[in-house]
Motif scaffolding. Structure first.
Motif, PDB file in Angstrom:
ATOM      1  N   ARG A  14      85.821  -6.850  37.763  1.00 27.48           N
ATOM      2  CA  ARG A  14      85.243  -8.189  37.717  1.00 27.48           C
ATOM      3  C   ARG A  14      83.828  -8.133  37.179  1.00 27.48           C
ATOM      4  NH1 ARG A  14      87.849 -11.715  42.119  1.00 27.48           N
ATOM      5  NH2 ARG A  14      89.777 -10.585  42.444  1.00 27.48           N
ATOM      6  N   GLY A  15      83.428  -9.242  36.593  1.00 24.75           N
ATOM      7  CA  GLY A  15      82.081  -9.334  36.042  1.00 24.75           C
ATOM      8  C   GLY A  15      81.709 -10.787  35.845  1.00 24.75           C
ATOM      9  N   ASN A  16      80.765 -11.024  34.969  1.00 26.28           N
ATOM     10  CA  ASN A  16      80.268 -12.374  34.713  1.00 26.28           C
ATOM     11  C   ASN A  16      80.326 -12.695  33.235  1.00 26.28           C
ATOM     12  OD1 ASN A  16      79.412 -13.041  37.385  1.00 26.28           O
ATOM     13  ND2 ASN A  16      77.665 -11.680  37.109  1.00 26.28           N
ATOM     14  N   HIS A  17      80.620 -13.979  32.938  1.00 25.98           N
ATOM     15  CA  HIS A  17      80.343 -14.528  31.616  1.00 25.98           C
ATOM     16  C   HIS A  17      78.869 -14.883  31.625  1.00 25.98           C
ATOM     17  CE1 HIS A  17      84.179 -15.091  29.623  1.00 25.98           C
ATOM     18  NE2 HIS A  17      84.705 -15.562  30.747  1.00 25.98           N
ATOM     19  N   ARG A  18      78.158 -14.559  30.563  1.00 27.47           N
ATOM     20  CA  ARG A  18      76.755 -14.958  30.482  1.00 27.47           C
ATOM     21  C   ARG A  18      76.604 -15.858  29.262  1.00 27.47           C
ATOM     22  NH1 ARG A  18      73.577 -12.449  34.582  1.00 27.47           N
ATOM     23  NH2 ARG A  18      72.091 -13.975  33.808  1.00 27.47           N
ATOM     24  N   SER A  19      76.157 -17.086  29.486  1.00 28.50           N
ATOM     25  CA  SER A  19      75.943 -18.006  28.380  1.00 28.50           C
ATOM     26  C   SER A  19      74.588 -17.727  27.735  1.00 28.50           C
ATOM     27  CB  SER A  19      75.994 -19.449  28.884  1.00 28.50           C
ATOM     28  OG  SER A  19      74.866 -19.709  29.698  1.00 28.50           O
ATOM     29  N   THR A  24      75.799 -17.925  34.778  1.00 28.59           N
ATOM     30  CA  THR A  24      76.869 -16.975  35.063  1.00 28.59           C
ATOM     31  C   THR A  24      78.090 -17.687  35.624  1.00 28.59           C
ATOM     32  OG1 THR A  24      76.106 -16.535  37.313  1.00 28.59           O
ATOM     33  CG2 THR A  24      75.228 -15.141  35.580  1.00 28.59           C
ATOM     34  N   THR A  25      79.249 -17.221  35.199  1.00 31.05           N
ATOM     35  CA  THR A  25      80.526 -17.611  35.795  1.00 31.05           C
ATOM     36  C   THR A  25      81.367 -16.348  35.916  1.00 31.05           C
ATOM     37  OG1 THR A  25      81.413 -18.158  33.627  1.00 31.05           O
ATOM     38  CG2 THR A  25      80.549 -19.983  34.931  1.00 31.05           C
ATOM     39  N   LYS A  26      82.167 -16.285  36.947  1.00 34.00           N
ATOM     40  CA  LYS A  26      82.972 -15.092  37.211  1.00 34.00           C
ATOM     41  C   LYS A  26      84.081 -14.950  36.180  1.00 34.00           C
ATOM     42  CE  LYS A  26      80.918 -13.759  40.959  1.00 34.00           C
ATOM     43  NZ  LYS A  26      80.130 -12.550  40.966  1.00 34.00           N
ATOM     44  N   ARG A  27      84.424 -13.709  35.843  1.00 32.13           N
ATOM     45  CA  ARG A  27      85.528 -13.415  34.942  1.00 32.13           C
ATOM     46  C   ARG A  27      86.134 -12.075  35.324  1.00 32.13           C
ATOM     47  NH1 ARG A  27      84.335 -10.890  29.212  1.00 32.13           N
ATOM     48  NH2 ARG A  27      86.449 -10.300  29.690  1.00 32.13           N
ATOM     49  N   LYS A  28      87.287 -11.764  34.716  1.00 34.22           N
ATOM     50  CA  LYS A  28      87.967 -10.494  34.954  1.00 34.22           C
ATOM     51  C   LYS A  28      88.074  -9.733  33.640  1.00 34.22           C
ATOM     52  CE  LYS A  28      90.820 -12.062  38.779  1.00 34.22           C
ATOM     53  NZ  LYS A  28      92.199 -12.276  39.240  1.00 34.22           N
ATOM     54  N   PHE A  29      87.945  -8.404  33.735  1.00 30.32           N
ATOM     55  CA  PHE A  29      88.166  -7.530  32.600  1.00 30.32           C
ATOM     56  C   PHE A  29      89.502  -6.837  32.823  1.00 30.32           C
ATOM     57  CE2 PHE A  29      83.567  -7.818  32.939  1.00 30.32           C
ATOM     58  CZ  PHE A  29      83.191  -8.059  31.624  1.00 30.32           C
ATOM     59  N   PHE A  30      90.516  -7.215  32.039  1.00 31.17           N
ATOM     60  CA  PHE A  30      91.849  -6.644  32.180  1.00 31.17           C
ATOM     61  C   PHE A  30      91.962  -5.370  31.352  1.00 31.17           C
ATOM     62  CE2 PHE A  30      92.546 -11.205  32.888  1.00 31.17           C
ATOM     63  CZ  PHE A  30      93.081 -11.146  34.156  1.00 31.17           C
TER      64      PHE A  30
END
Length: 83
Positions: A14-19, A24-30
């Motif tokens: 898991r990590g963050n999208h950074r605009s 920040t918004t949460k995201r997943k790295f598959f």
């Protein structure tokens, strides 16, 4: 089914999208999982495993017999510990 490589045991992180404004918004790295069939000449059968591309590179480098032995031994230890 969870997205876990059966050889390397890697899974989704898991990590963050950074605009541009650094919001920040949460995201997943598959991980890059693929189903692949391998021929095991010692047992004269195919095995089908869910493997990441990194695991596939390991098999190409070390050979399926060596990786398969480690995989089977690890599976036996896990099952033996449950009993």
């Amino acid at each position: 089914m969870t997205k876990i490589c059966q050889i390397t045991k890697r899974k989704t992180t898991r990590g963050n999208h950074r605009s541009h404004a650094m919001n920040t918004t949460k995201r997943k790295f598959f991980i890059n999982l693929q189903y692949h069939r391998f021929w095991i000449p010692q047992e004269k059968k195919f095995i089908k495993i869910r493997i990441s591309k990194k695991g596939l590179r390991m098999i190409n480098k070390l050979g399926i017999q060596k990786i398969y032995k480690k995989y089977i031994n690890a599976k036996k230890e896990i099952n033996h510990g449950k009993k």
